[in-house]
Design an enzyme around this catalytic site. Structure first.
Site, PDB file in Angstrom:
ATOM      1  N   GLU A 189      -2.210  -8.879   4.543  1.00 24.37           N
ATOM      2  CA  GLU A 189      -2.150  -9.331   5.935  1.00 24.37           C
ATOM      3  C   GLU A 189      -3.521  -9.474   6.591  1.00 24.37           C
ATOM      4  OE1 GLU A 189      -1.514  -4.795   6.061  1.00 24.37           O
ATOM      5  OE2 GLU A 189      -1.127  -6.480   4.719  1.00 24.37           O
ATOM      6  N   CYS A 238       0.830  -1.209   0.000  1.00 21.61           N
ATOM      7  CA  CYS A 238       0.000   0.000   0.000  1.00 21.61           C
ATOM      8  C   CYS A 238       0.868   1.265   0.000  1.00 21.61           C
ATOM      9  CB  CYS A 238      -0.972  -0.027   1.171  1.00 21.61           C
ATOM     10  SG  CYS A 238      -2.412   1.048   0.897  1.00 21.61           S
ATOM     11  N   HIS A 258      -3.844  -5.022   0.921  1.00 25.01           N
ATOM     12  CA  HIS A 258      -3.311  -5.509   2.191  1.00 25.01           C
ATOM     13  C   HIS A 258      -3.425  -7.031   2.274  1.00 25.01           C
ATOM     14  CE1 HIS A 258      -2.593  -1.669   4.293  1.00 25.01           C
ATOM     15  NE2 HIS A 258      -3.584  -1.223   3.540  1.00 25.01           N
TER      16      HIS A 258
END
Length: 511
Positions: free
Chosen positions: A171, A81, A169
């Site tokens: 994660e 990002c 993202h």
């Protein structure tokens, strides 16, 4: 701590930075988070670097701007990002404000299916976006790897380098193949070996403790919690009888906890001494209402008690603490990343007069990793399954000033709540639970009498490491029974409420 196959995560202030570390650790790969403006001087121990997201815009004057000249092109690098936008903005690309605010779910269209970054990731995989800027033009040498419907440059690579960047993202759980992407980057691209296991941690840490401490003596404050218990067993494996454990009753423990915890340690082979200093703590807290002031007062008395006890043991050199990684992260104050939310009683230095060095064997572990290490060493699952309990104890669950009567009330309420969770087989489904005594009173009716008594809030959350947490949807019947028991049995309480706030934006504790 010396670990092989390190991964460096540079934190630009994203709320998700700790989640990146969690996902990397789940791959059995060791990683460390460092603020973007405190790059390690020696990068030789790192095999890959990940740049986190950020609340900043790369176009802003105060945007984080580290020197990556020793990383980019030298080590495998993944920008997430903000990290992706940063590498584009400062390397010949163009980042502009997006016409469409790109938040939430999106479907990924892989343009370079032979890219190792997208191995085993299907077309249309769901990813999570969270940014208001977008990469309009790729940086020098950039090759587009993937797009979404609204984001043309959702992923790219720099030709001639193992430098990758993504505008989503991986994660977060909403990115369905995010863990696979991180595995592809770290194992396939960077060649990092997944050697970070509980057994490896125990072997490495015990040897490091032996080398560091030698024949010195160590005092450790036991709390009955998971962290201090695992730290004690690790140290005991390393130095045996040279470990002196002290369990302090600060007068702010759960009901009957002082004796029950001492009883639990009887059969573990540890040298444990119980010290009842409750009067000293309550006296130091008299009249104090500010949460930080209360924490610091407790920390000071805690250190004073330890100083007194340490003097009773000859030749003590070290103070051991059960500090874990979230404590460290949340106690680092930098401009943006890891802003200090509250001080932690077990993080930081000691006063000069104490003359003890600190050893923190769990300093780089998340809570669930601590439990796995404990299981590896054969610690009783009942001890490992205990809910986290704050170091300052009930002092930060009593909003406002502390009195012995308020402690009594909250201990009784807490005991009913926790015992009820066990009775209803809910305890192990909750990560942390407790009761909070509010500084307000409410009107009630008991029998034919009007009452004006205390309000308590119940809190139960689910989490993996305490960095984020969701409130638990406890059964209405359980909440009804618990509320009735508390109001009927605890003198001084006439109203019970349930906290349905998540972290963030709230914290787990109220103070």
């Amino acid at each position: 701590m010396t670990m092989q196959n390190n991964v460096l995560i540079l934190d630009f202030g994203s709320q998700y930075t700790q989640l990146i570390a969690r996902r990397v650790r789940e791959l059995n790969i060791y990683c460390e988070i460092h603020p973007y403006h405190h790059l390690p001087e020696d990068l030789s121990g790192f095999k890959a670097v990940i740049l986190s997201g950020s609340p900043f815009s790369v176009r802003a004057e105060d945007a984080p701007h580290p020197d990556l000249s020793q990383i980019k092109g030298h080590l495998p690098l993944l920008g997430v990002c903000y990290g992706a936008q940063y590498m584009a903005h400062f390397n010949g690309g163009l980042v502009r404000e997006s016409n469409i605010r790109e938040y939430g779910r999106a479907k990924l269209e892989v343009k370079k299916e032979d890219s190792p970054l997208f191995k085993a990731i299907p077309q249309g995989s769901q990813v999570w976006m969270s940014h208001s800027d977008t990469i309009a033009e790729l940086p020098t040498g950039g090759v587009r790897l993937a797009s979404t419907e609204d984001v043309a440059n959702a992923a790219y690579k720099i030709e001639g380098e193992e430098t990758y960047a993504i505008q989503f993202h991986p994660e977060v759980y909403h990115s369905t193949h995010g863990k696979q992407l991180l595995e592809n980057f770290l194992i396939d691209v960077a060649g990092v070996e997944p050697t970070w296991t509980p057994a490896a941690f125990v072997d490495t840490t015990v040897q490091e403790l032996k080398d560091k401490i030698g024949d010195d003596r160590v005092v450790l404050g036991l709390s009955g919690g998971v962290d201090s218990t695992v730290a004690a067993v690790l140290l005991h494996k390393a130095i045996g009888a040279n470990l002196y454990c002290i369990f302090v009753n600060n007068g702010l423990l759960r009901k009957n906890e002082f004796q029950s915890v001492l009883d639990q340690y009887q059969h573990m082979g540890l040298n444990v001494k119980g010290v009842d200093a409750s009067a000293r703590f309550l006296d130091a807290l008299k009249g104090e209402k500010d949460p930080e002031t209360k924490r610091k007062a407790i920390g000071k008395v805690f250190i004073d008690v330890f100083d007194d006890e340490a003097h009773l043991v000859e030749n003590v050199t070290w103070l051991a603490q059960g500090t874990i990684y979230p404590d460290v992260i949340e106690s680092v104050s930098v401009n943006g990343p890891s802003v200090t939310i509250k001080s932690h009683h077990n993080v930081g230095g000691l006063p000069d007069y104490m003359k003890l060095k600190i050893v923190e064997p769990l300093r780089m572990l998340f809570k669930d990793e601590v439990r796995r290490v404990g299981a590896q060493m054969g610690i009783d699952p009942v001890l490992l399954g205990r809910h986290p309990f704050p170091g300052p104890g009930l002092a930060i669950r009593i909003l406002g000033d502390i009195t012995a009567e308020k402690v009594r009330i909250l201990q009784e309420v807490d005991a009913i709540f926790i015992d009820g969770l066990r009775k209803w087989d809910l305890y192990d489904k909750v990560w942390q639970a407790g009761a909070i005594l509010l500084p307000v009173q409410s009107v009630g009716v008991m029998g034919d009498e009007r009452t004006y008594e205390n309000v308590v809030a119940l809190r139960a959350v689910e989490s993996t490491d305490g960095m984020t947490a969701d409130w638990v949807n406890l059964p209405y019947a359980f909440l009804q029974e618990t509320s009735n028991l508390i109001i009927n049995r605890v003198k001084g309480v006439n109203r019970v409420v349930y906290d349905i706030s998540s972290k963030p934006p709230a914290t787990i504790e109220w103070e």
